[in-house]
Each structure stands twice: as structure tokens, then as C-alpha cells.
Design an enzyme around this catalytic site. Structure first.
Site, mmCIF file in Angstrom:
data_model
loop_
_atom_site.group_PDB
_atom_site.id
_atom_site.type_symbol
_atom_site.label_atom_id
_atom_site.label_comp_id
_atom_site.label_asym_id
_atom_site.label_seq_id
_atom_site.Cartn_x
_atom_site.Cartn_y
_atom_site.Cartn_z
ATOM 1 N N CYS A 94 -2.937 0.281 12.039
ATOM 2 C CA CYS A 94 -3.478 1.814 12.548
ATOM 3 C C CYS A 94 -4.554 1.354 12.863
ATOM 4 O O CYS A 94 -5.787 0.707 12.555
ATOM 5 C CB CYS A 94 -3.669 2.194 11.157
ATOM 6 S SG CYS A 94 -1.677 2.874 10.766
ATOM 7 N N SER A 117 6.988 1.444 14.729
ATOM 8 C CA SER A 117 6.908 1.384 13.343
ATOM 9 C C SER A 117 5.722 1.871 12.334
ATOM 10 O O SER A 117 5.538 1.100 11.650
ATOM 11 C CB SER A 117 6.317 -0.725 13.710
ATOM 12 O OG SER A 117 5.413 -0.392 14.923
ATOM 13 N N GLY A 118 5.059 2.415 13.017
ATOM 14 C CA GLY A 118 3.504 3.312 12.033
ATOM 15 C C GLY A 118 2.787 2.694 12.339
ATOM 16 O O GLY A 118 1.779 2.912 11.375
ATOM 17 N N HIS A 131 -4.293 -1.990 7.913
ATOM 18 C CA HIS A 131 -2.828 -2.654 8.236
ATOM 19 C C HIS A 131 -2.261 -2.850 9.370
ATOM 20 O O HIS A 131 -1.047 -3.165 9.064
ATOM 21 C CB HIS A 131 -2.240 -1.693 7.228
ATOM 22 C CG HIS A 131 -2.569 -2.025 5.024
ATOM 23 N ND1 HIS A 131 -3.486 -1.113 4.840
ATOM 24 C CD2 HIS A 131 -2.098 -2.647 4.543
ATOM 25 C CE1 HIS A 131 -3.492 -2.173 3.500
ATOM 26 N NE2 HIS A 131 -3.229 -2.844 3.616
ATOM 27 N N ASN A 179 -8.623 2.964 12.350
ATOM 28 C CA ASN A 179 -9.155 3.460 10.966
ATOM 29 C C ASN A 179 -10.144 4.251 11.864
ATOM 30 O O ASN A 179 -11.158 4.142 13.108
ATOM 31 C CB ASN A 179 -9.535 2.611 10.226
ATOM 32 C CG ASN A 179 -8.518 2.193 8.764
ATOM 33 O OD1 ASN A 179 -8.572 2.080 8.163
ATOM 34 N ND2 ASN A 179 -7.220 2.952 9.760
ATOM 35 N N TYR A 207 0.893 -0.880 0.287
ATOM 36 C CA TYR A 207 0.053 -0.409 0.165
ATOM 37 C C TYR A 207 1.240 1.248 0.014
ATOM 38 O O TYR A 207 1.809 1.189 0.637
ATOM 39 C CB TYR A 207 -0.697 -0.062 0.946
ATOM 40 C CG TYR A 207 0.016 -0.044 3.130
ATOM 41 C CD1 TYR A 207 -0.151 0.543 3.470
ATOM 42 C CD2 TYR A 207 -0.244 -1.235 3.027
ATOM 43 C CE1 TYR A 207 0.980 1.410 4.304
ATOM 44 C CE2 TYR A 207 0.751 -1.386 4.228
ATOM 45 C CZ TYR A 207 0.574 0.362 5.053
ATOM 46 O OH TYR A 207 1.721 -0.074 6.129
ATOM 47 N N HIS A 212 -5.988 7.643 12.121
ATOM 48 C CA HIS A 212 -6.119 8.748 11.225
ATOM 49 C C HIS A 212 -7.226 8.488 10.753
ATOM 50 O O HIS A 212 -8.533 7.067 10.931
ATOM 51 C CB HIS A 212 -4.891 8.022 10.605
ATOM 52 C CG HIS A 212 -4.519 7.111 9.863
ATOM 53 N ND1 HIS A 212 -5.908 6.517 8.710
ATOM 54 C CD2 HIS A 212 -4.045 5.444 9.983
ATOM 55 C CE1 HIS A 212 -6.104 5.047 8.223
ATOM 56 N NE2 HIS A 212 -4.770 5.317 9.515
#
Length: 447
Positions: free
Chosen positions: A351, A328-329, A349, A353, A315, A333
Site C-alpha cells: 500500500c 488485490s488490496g 506490504h 502509507n 499481518y 491509507h
């Protein structure tokens, strides 16, 4: 009149005879060489008497380092000892007018400086006290501290007068590995506008963090003073400078996301403000459990991952209103593409959402240090993937301190105390503190 004249004449004669007698008994006059020798002997005697007096004072009021010392170890500080009486006052002339504080102990017989001295500096100590008979005595000592071959510097993450969330750790970074960790901890002081109990924790030899036992009290001012100059952090490696910083803890904003209920609760100042639908990581990319704190926020931020470009999981998205909580991300959001799944299914993935409107509200409120807890995931959180100080219960966090002691801080400063002496903890998760074992993987199935 004749009688008066006789009396006057007798007095004059007596004075004259006295002068003659004195003149006759004085002997021959001294030569210049003899006069010089006599003066030199007198000066030597006076000097010897002064030296003897100074030695007596030094024996009854001792200053360490001794007068004239060079290459003094600054970490040893200054000690003044009254051998028979008491120390009444100590002043230290330091470079740049710096203050050298200290305290009396042993019934007033010993004064010792509180912190280490600076490196490569000259100090003059003037000590006043009493001798065994109660007489006032004063002595001085001037010396120079060593110029070390190696020094370390220290940085603090927190910015001056910046505001952080109630979960924010104080983070120090050292330029050299620290092996004498206890000495470094002892040089650190906190002053807080509200009482706080906490502990220092060595993450490794170059990173030292402070965390309160429970979340910081909202709206607390924190002042950090690192008296690190002259501290021997490792063999032959000394602190190059002191470090001070003042920052603020703001309002309380706490987020709790459940991977099984697909909801996140947002608590503002201890009250539930929002209950939003979310979608967390899919089965193959679960959002990791744990109590984190927000690290930063970006709008927008480009997120790339999922494997090599062109692969099934790849992605590359430009994402709005993103608040990061792992290195790590993982983010909270905005995700308009998954609104249909939010509240029912985990498809991200990794996160969290959120609906765009809700993500915007949270983004605008967020500051670094706001606690974020993810629960019921099949993936465990990883230590140091984010600011993970809240993964550990306080009893375990204490083990990271070289002193093994808690810190009690307040408006008057801080002190190290035995953990057994602090009041019982009555805080409860998730609003006051983190839950024990919060980063362990859950067993529930993520739908």
C-alpha cells in the site's frame, strides 16, 4: 287566360307522358333475390376497387415489415420506401406510447427507424408520401415482433445522479455472452454537457467499458442511453429492455506516487495542492506501477495478508482512512506506525502509507474514479486488477471496440467516427491523461 291554361295543360301532359315513358322502359320489378345479388355484385366491385387501390398505394409506398406480419426480427427495425415519389411523414404507434424515431435518407425516398424494436410487441406504422405524379398517398402496416426464446439484460455500474472522478470508466455488464458486439455498440448513445472523444472497449464477452481519450472534463454531466431492447446480442438472444442513466463527473483530483522519491503529489483542479511523504511497498512486496482510479474507501478496513497466520510476513491490521485502487488490496491509507519511514524508505506490504493527517485529508476528498498513478516501481501493474482502463494509450484502447471507431459525444448526443478524423490530442500526463506505458515495471531500485 285561355292561352295560359293551354300552356299549363301542355306542361302537365308532357310530364305525364315522360313518366309513362319512364315507367314503360323500366322493365319488370326485381325479385328480392335479384336485388340481393345486384347489391352483392356492387359491394364486391367496390371491395375489389379498394383492394386494387390499396395494392397501388402499397406498391408506391412500401412498409417493411408488411401488414399482418408476425414473429418479426426486432433488430431489423422499420423501413418505409417510396418507389416513385418521396416519404413525407412516418408515425409509429408503439406499446405504452413509446417513441420510435427514424430518419430519411436517399433524397427522401427511404425512412428507417434509428434503433431496434422491442420484443413481443405490436406496432402500427402510418406512412405518408407522394406518388410519381406528386399526389399524396398514405398506407399503414400492423405487425408483431417475435417472442425470443432467450434474452439478455444489462446493468450499468454508475448510479443515478451520482458523482465520480475524472478517470471514471462507464462499465456495462451483460447477463449473457455477447457475440454480435458491433450491433450492441451501435445501440449505445452518450450525451455529455461538454465535448468528449472516447471509445468502447470489450474486456470480455460480458463486460463493455467506455473511456474518454483523456480524462473527463471536470464538472461534466453524462447521460447514457442503451437502446438495447430487441438488439440481437448473440444468435437468437435479444435485449430484453433499454437502459438509461445520468451521472456526473465532479472536480479533478489526481494523485501521483513515486516509489523512488517517496512522495505523492495531489493535484486539485489542475493545481498542486499537496506534496506528502509516503512509504510504498517493500522490496519483496512492491506497489505495482500503473494509472488506476479509486474504487472505494473505508474507515476503518481490516487488512489481512502476507502469508499464513503466524508466518514471518503475516499481518492483520485495522487501518483507518483507506482508499482502494486495486482489487488485490492496494490502498492509500493512514499508517501512523511507518511515519518515521515515510519520505525515505519503502516498508509497506504494497500500500501507499501516508501520515494520519494527510491520509484523512485525501480520504475526505476522494470519490470513485479519481486517478491514482504509481511510478518507478519494480512491479508491473496487472490488467483488471482494479479499473485499469487507463493502462492503455487511446490508440490501443480503440482496438477493443468491435467497430474500431471513436465516439464523439456532446450536448446533442454521440456518433461513431473514424479515429483518423478526430482532432490531434494535445493533453499531457499526469493532469490531463495517463502516460503511455504507465503500468510497465520500472528499473529503479526501491530503497
Amino acid at each position: 287566360m285561355r292561352g295560359t291554361t293551354r300552356i299549363y295543360a301542355s306542361v302537365v301532359a308532357a310530364v305525364t307522358i315522360g313518366l309513362l315513358t319512364a315507367a314503360c322502359s323500366s322493365g319488370p320489378p326485381q325479385t328480392p333475390a335479384q336485388a340481393s345479388a345486384s347489391a352483392s355484385a356492387s359491394s364486391s366491385a367496390a371491395s375489389a376497387a379498394a383492394s386494387a387501390h390499396a395494392a397501388l398505394l402499397a406498391s408506391e409506398l412500401k412498409i417493411a415489415p408488411a401488414n399482418g406480419s408476425r414473429g418479426v426480427n426486432p433488430s431489423a427495425g422499420i423501413t418505409v420506401t417510396a418507389t416513385k415519389g418521396k416519404v413525407t411523414n412516418v408515425t409509429v404507434a408503439a406499446p405504452g406510447g413509446a417513441t420510435v424515431s427514424g430518419a430519411l435518407r436517399d433524397g427522401g425516398r427511404v425512412w428507417h427507424s434509428t434503433w431496434a424494436l422491442g420484443v413481443s410487441q405490436r406496432y402500427t406504422v402510418t406512412a405518408t408520401g407522394t406518388d410519381g405524379s406528386g399526389q399524396r398517398i398514405t398506407t399503414t402496416s400492423s405487425f408483431r415482433t417475435l417472442a425470443p426464446a432467450s434474452t439478455f439484460s444489462t446493468e450499468i455500474y454508475e448510479g443515478s445522479d451520482q458523482t465520480y472522478g475524472v478517470g471514471m470508466p462507464i462499465m456495462l455488464i451483460f447477463s449473457q455472452p455477447v457475440t454480435n458486439r458491433a450491433a450492441v455498440e451501435r445501440s449505445l448513445q452518450l450525451t455529455t454537457s461538454k465535448p468528449v472523444i472516447g471509445s468502447w472497449y470489450w474486456d470480455d464477452s460480458e463486460h463493455l467499458d467506455f473511456r474518454p481519450r483523456d480524462y473527463w472534463p471536470a464538472n461534466t454531466t453524462v447521460s447514457f442511453d442503451g437502446h438495447l431492447s430487441g438488439v440481437e446480442g448473440a444468435a437468437g438472444v435479444y435485449g430484453a429492455a433499454n437502459l438509461t442513466q445520468t451521472f456526473n463527473i465532479g472536480r479533478s483530483l489526481i494523485a501521483v506516487a513515486s516509489t523512488t522519491t517517496h512522495k505523492t503529489q495531489i493535484y486539485l483542479n489542475g493545481k498542486l495542492a499537496y506534496d506528502w511523504p509516503i512509504s510504498t511497498g517493500r522490496t519483496s512486496l512492491p506497489t505495482p506501477d500503473g494509472t488506476y482510479v479509486s474504487v472505494e474507501k473505508q474507515n476503518p478496513v481490516r487488512m489481512i495478508g502476507g502469508g499464513p497466520a503466524g508466518s514471518a510476513g503475516y499481518y492483520n491490521e485495522l487501518v483507518n482512512y483507506a482508499v482502494r485502487f486495486t482489487f488485490s488490496g492496494d490502498y492509500y491509507h493512514s499508517a501512523p506506525w511507518s511515519v518515521v519511514d515515510q519520505g525515505t524508505t519503502n516498508v509497506s506490504h504494497g500500500c501507499v502509507n501516508l501520515p494520519p493527517e494527510d491520509a484523512t485529508i485525501y480520504y475526505n476528498m476522494s470519490i470513485p474514479g479519481d486517478p491514482i498513478t504509481v511510478t518507478a516501481s519494480t512491479a508491473a501493474g496487472r490488467w483488471d486488477d482494479g479499473w485499469t482502463e487507463w493502462f492503455l494509450p487511446f490508440s490501443q484502447y480503440l482496438h477493443g471496440s468491435a467497430l474500431g471507431k471513436a465516439v464523439e459525444a456532446g450536448p446533442q448526443g454521440s456518433q461513431f467516427v473514424s479515429p483518423s478524423s478526430v482532432p490531434a490530442d494535445t493533453a499531457s500526463a499526469p493532469l490531463d491523461t495517463s502516460a503511455t506505458g504507465n503500468y510497465y515495471a520500472g528499473s529503479a531500485n526501491i530503497g
